[in-house]
Design an enzyme around this catalytic site. Structure first.
Site, PDB file in Angstrom:
ATOM      1  N   ASP A   1       5.738  14.674  13.335  1.00  9.11           N
ATOM      2  CA  ASP A   1       5.569  14.602  11.869  1.00  9.11           C
ATOM      3  C   ASP A   1       3.848  14.472  11.717  1.00  9.11           C
ATOM      4  O   ASP A   1       3.616  13.528  10.708  1.00  9.11           O
ATOM      5  CB  ASP A   1       6.356  13.444  11.195  1.00  9.11           C
ATOM      6  CG  ASP A   1       6.529  13.522   9.689  1.00  9.11           C
ATOM      7  OD1 ASP A   1       6.397  14.865   9.216  1.00  9.11           O
ATOM      8  OD2 ASP A   1       6.681  12.584   9.145  1.00  9.11           O
TER       9      ASP A   1
ATOM     10  N   VAL B   1       0.733  -1.294  -0.067  1.00  7.28           N
ATOM     11  CA  VAL B   1       0.057  -0.042   0.050  1.00  7.28           C
ATOM     12  C   VAL B   1       0.841   1.233  -0.147  1.00  7.28           C
ATOM     13  O   VAL B   1       0.289   2.392  -0.206  1.00  7.28           O
ATOM     14  CB  VAL B   1      -1.139   0.144   1.172  1.00  7.28           C
ATOM     15  CG1 VAL B   1      -2.016  -1.216   1.056  1.00  7.28           C
ATOM     16  CG2 VAL B   1      -0.345  -0.055   2.397  1.00  7.28           C
TER      17      VAL B   1
END
Length: 559
Positions: A292, A135
Site C-alpha cells: 500500500d 492526528v
C-alpha cells in the site's frame, strides 16, 4: 435477555438493516434473488415496489454507497475487492478504491481506558506528554502523537473500542450470505464467495492484530537495516499490544504536498525512483513487500531519505512463486500462450474446468499488444489491469498473495506517475528481474534444484509399488467406490418442499371451511346469533390461516 436470544435478535436486526440499505440504493432485485424479503421490513418492500426514485448514480457508485453505509467491515470488504479485478468488473474495482475509511474520532476517555486496560498503567505513568486530539482517525483505530519519559517522540495507534465485536457479527452475516449465494445462485458459485469472505476475514483479523503489524515492521527494519535511502520507524514493544502500537515519530513531508517538496528542494523524480526501487527490492530480493505504497504512506525527509509508514497490508512471496511470476512475464513478452497456461497451472489458478481453446484465443489477442517489446517498454499498470480482466472473464482466481502483489504494483505505479506523469515503473523493475533470473539459472541454483527434484522422484518411485499394491488390494475386495455428486438440485428440492407445504396448508384451510359449512347446516347447539358456534370458530380459524398464508406469500415475493 438470554445471550443467545440477544445475539439472534441483533443478527436479525442487522439483516433488516442490510436489506433496507440495499433496497434504498436500488438493489432490491438482489434481495429478491437471494430470497431475503422475509427478513426485511415492510417499508423496504413497499419502497422497492412503489417508492423508488429515479436513479442518477451508476451501479458501481450505488454499490460503493451501500458498503459505506453498512460500516467498517463492508468498507474493508470493498477495499479488498478493489484489488481483485480477477473477481469483479474493472468499473467496480475502480469505484471501490474511493471507499473512505475516515470516521469521527472516539472520545479521549475511551483512549485512556484502552491504554489502561492494555498496558496496565495510566497515561502520565508512560508518557510525559500525550496529545488528546488524534492526528488521524479511521474505522478500526486512531493515532495520537505523544512523548515518552525518555524524551522520545512517538505516535500511538489505538484500536477503536468495541470494533472487534461489530466486525465479528458482520463477518458471521457475510459468511451466511456468501454460503447461501454460493449454494443457490449459479453465476456467483463460480467465484467462490465463501473463499472471498475467508480472505477478508484473514485480512481484517490481521489488521486488527497490532502485534502482526509490529512483526511486519520488524521484518522491514531487518531488510532495510543498511539501506542509505529507506527509513522504517522503530517499534516500542514495551508500550505495544494487540490493540496498541507505539512507533517512533518521524518528521517528514507527505509526498503529495508538491509545494512543500519544492520549498525543500526535494526532487520528485528521485522520490519516484527511490520508492519504486525499494518496492522492487522487496519483491525480487526480500520476498516480503509493502502492498500500500501510496502518497499518504510515504514521507520525504529533509535529508533526501524516504520513510515508509502503515505496514498493516504486507505480502509474502516464496522464491518459487517469484520464479513463476517471472515465467509469466517472460511468456507475455515472448507471446507464448502455452507457456503462460502452464505457469497458471503451476500457480494453481487454472484447473480442469478452464476452456483452454477459448482462453488461448483471448490470450493471444492480449499478447499481440506486447509481443516483441522489452520489459522496460511495458507499462506494468496497464498489463496488470488487462491481465486481471482476462482472468476474470474466464473465472480464473489468482491466489491472495499474488492479488496483493498486483495491488502493490498498481499502487506504487500510481504513486510514481503522480510524482512524474510519464514515469514507467517497469524500467525500474527490469534490472531486478534480470538479476533474479540470472541467479535462478546459475549453475549452483540449477544443481540445487536438480538435487531436490531427484529426491522427490526417488521418494515417489520408492512409494509407488506399495501404494499401487494397496489400491489393487482394495479393488480386489470390492471396496473401491466411486462417488457421484449432483449439482444444482438443492434449490429445486427446496422450492418443491415449500410449494408442497403451501399446498398442504391450503388443503387444510379448505377442509376447515367445508367442515364448518357442514356444521352450520346441522343447526347444532350452542349458537351465536342463530348460527352454530363451532361453525363460526371454524370460519374464523380458516380466515386467520388464509390471511397468514397470503401475508407469507407476499413477504417472500412468490405470488
Amino acid at each position: 435477555m438470554v445471550p443467545g436470544i440477544s445475539h439472534r435478535y441483533s443478527m436479525v436486526k442487522r439483516y433488516g438493516r442490510i436489506i433496507d440499505v440495499l433496497v434504498s440504493n436500488g438493489f432490491g432485485y438482489f434481495v429478491d434473488k437471494m430470497g431475503l424479503w422475509s427478513m426485511g421490513s415492510v417499508r423496504s418492500r413497499v419502497k422497492d415496489r412503489f417508492g423508488r426514485e429515479q436513479e442518477t448514480d451508476t451501479r458501481p457508485e450505488r454499490a460503493r454507497k451501500v458498503l459505506e453505509e453498512l460500516g467498517p467491515t463492508y468498507v474493508k470488504f470493498g477495499q479488498l475487492l478493489s484489488m481483485r479485478e480477477d473477481l469483479i468488473p474493472l468499473k467496480y474495482a475502480q469505484e471501490f478504491t474511493k471507499l473512505q475509511n475516515d470516521v469521527p474520532p472516539f472520545p479521549f476517555e475511551d483512549v485512556k481506558a484502552v491504554l489502561k486496560t492494555e498496558l496496565g498503567r495510566d497515561i502520565p505513568e508512560i508518557f510525559s506528554d500525550f496529545d488528546e486530539k488524534p492526528v488521524a482517525a479511521a474505522s478500526i483505530g486512531q493515532v495520537h502523537k505523544a512523548r515518552l519519559h525518555s524524551g522520545d517522540d512517538v505516535v500511538v495507534k489505538i484500536q477503536r473500542p468495541g470494533i472487534r465485536r461489530i466486525i465479528e457479527a458482520d463477518l458471521d452475516i457475510m459468511y451466511s450470505l456468501a454460503g447461501f449465494a454460493q449454494q443457490h445462485i449459479e453465476e456467483i458459485k463460480l467465484y467462490n464467495p465463501v473463499a472471498v469472505v475467508d480472505e477478508l476475514s484473514r485480512s481484517i483479523h490481521s489488521e486488527m492484530d497490532y502485534t502482526q503489524e509490529a512483526r511486519n515492521i520488524e521484518h522491514f527494519l531487518t531488510n532495510f537495516e543498511n539501506d542509505p535511502v529507506i527509513v522504517i520507524p522503530r517499534v516500542y514493544n514495551d508500550y505495544s499490544s494487540d490493540r496498541i502500537l507505539t512507533l517512533e515519530y518521524i518528521e517528514g513531508i507527505k509526498c503529495n504536498k508538491f509545494e512543500k517538496l519544492a520549498n525543500k528542494n526535494l526532487d520528485r523524480n528521485k522520490l519516484a525512483t527511490d520508492v519504486s526501487e525499494a518496492f522492487m527490492k522487496q519483491v525480487f530480493e526480500h520476498g516480503f513487500f509493502h502492498a500500500d505504497l501510496h502518497s499518504g504512506n510515504i514521507f520525504a525527509l529533509e535529508d533526501g531519505r524516504i520513510a515508509l509508514l502503515d505496514f498493516g497490508m504486507a505480502g509474502h512471496l516464496s522464491e518459487d512463486m517469484r520464479g513463476l511470476l517471472i515465467d509469466a512475464l517472460i511468456a507475455i513478452t515472448n507471446g507464448d500462450s502455452t507457456q503462460y497456461i502452464e505457469v497458471m497451472r503451476d500457480l494453481g489458478v487454472a484447473d480442469e474446468k478452464l476452456d483452454v481453446r477459448s482462453f488461448k484465443s483471448d490470450y493471444d489477442h492480449f499478447l499481440f499488444k506486447y509481443y516483441g517489446r522489452t520489459l522496460d517498454e511495458v507499462d506494468a499498470t496497464e498489463v496488470s489491469s488487462e491481465m486481471l480482466s482476462l482472468l476474470r472473464k474466464h473465472q480464473i482466481q489468482v491466489p491472495p498473495n499474488v492479488a496483493l502483489l498486483f495491488k502493490g504494483v498498481m499502487t506504487v505505479s500510481g504513486f510514481a506517475m503522480q510524482m512524474v506523469p510519464d514515469f514507467n515503473v517497469t524500467e525500474i523493475a527490469e534490472p531486478y528481474a534480470r538479476k533474479f533470473m540470472k541467479k535462478r539459472f546459475s549453475p549452483r541454483n540449477i544443481a540445487k534444484n536438480s538435487s531436490k527434484n531427484l529426491w522427490y522422484v526417488s521418494r515417489l518411485l520408492s512409494r509407488a509399488p506399495l501404494q499401487l499394491s494397496h489400491i489393487l488390494e482394495v479393488a480386489e475386495k470390492g471396496y473401491l467406490n466411486l462417488k457421484f455428486e449432483h449439482e444444482g438440485t438443492d434449490r429445486l428440492l427446496s422450492e418443491i418442499s415449500v410449494a408442497s407445504n403451501r399446498l398442504a396448508f391450503s388443503l387444510i384451510i379448505s377442509a376447515i371451511i367445508v367442515g364448518s359449512s357442514l356444521v352450520i347446516q346441522t343447526g347444532m347447539e350452542p349458537q351465536v346469533w342463530g348460527v352454530p358456534l363451532f361453525g363460526l370458530l371454524g370460519f374464523l380459524a380458516a380466515g386467520i390461516f388464509g390471511m397468514g398464508l397470503i401475508i407469507y406469500i407476499i413477504r417472500t415475493g412468490s405470488l
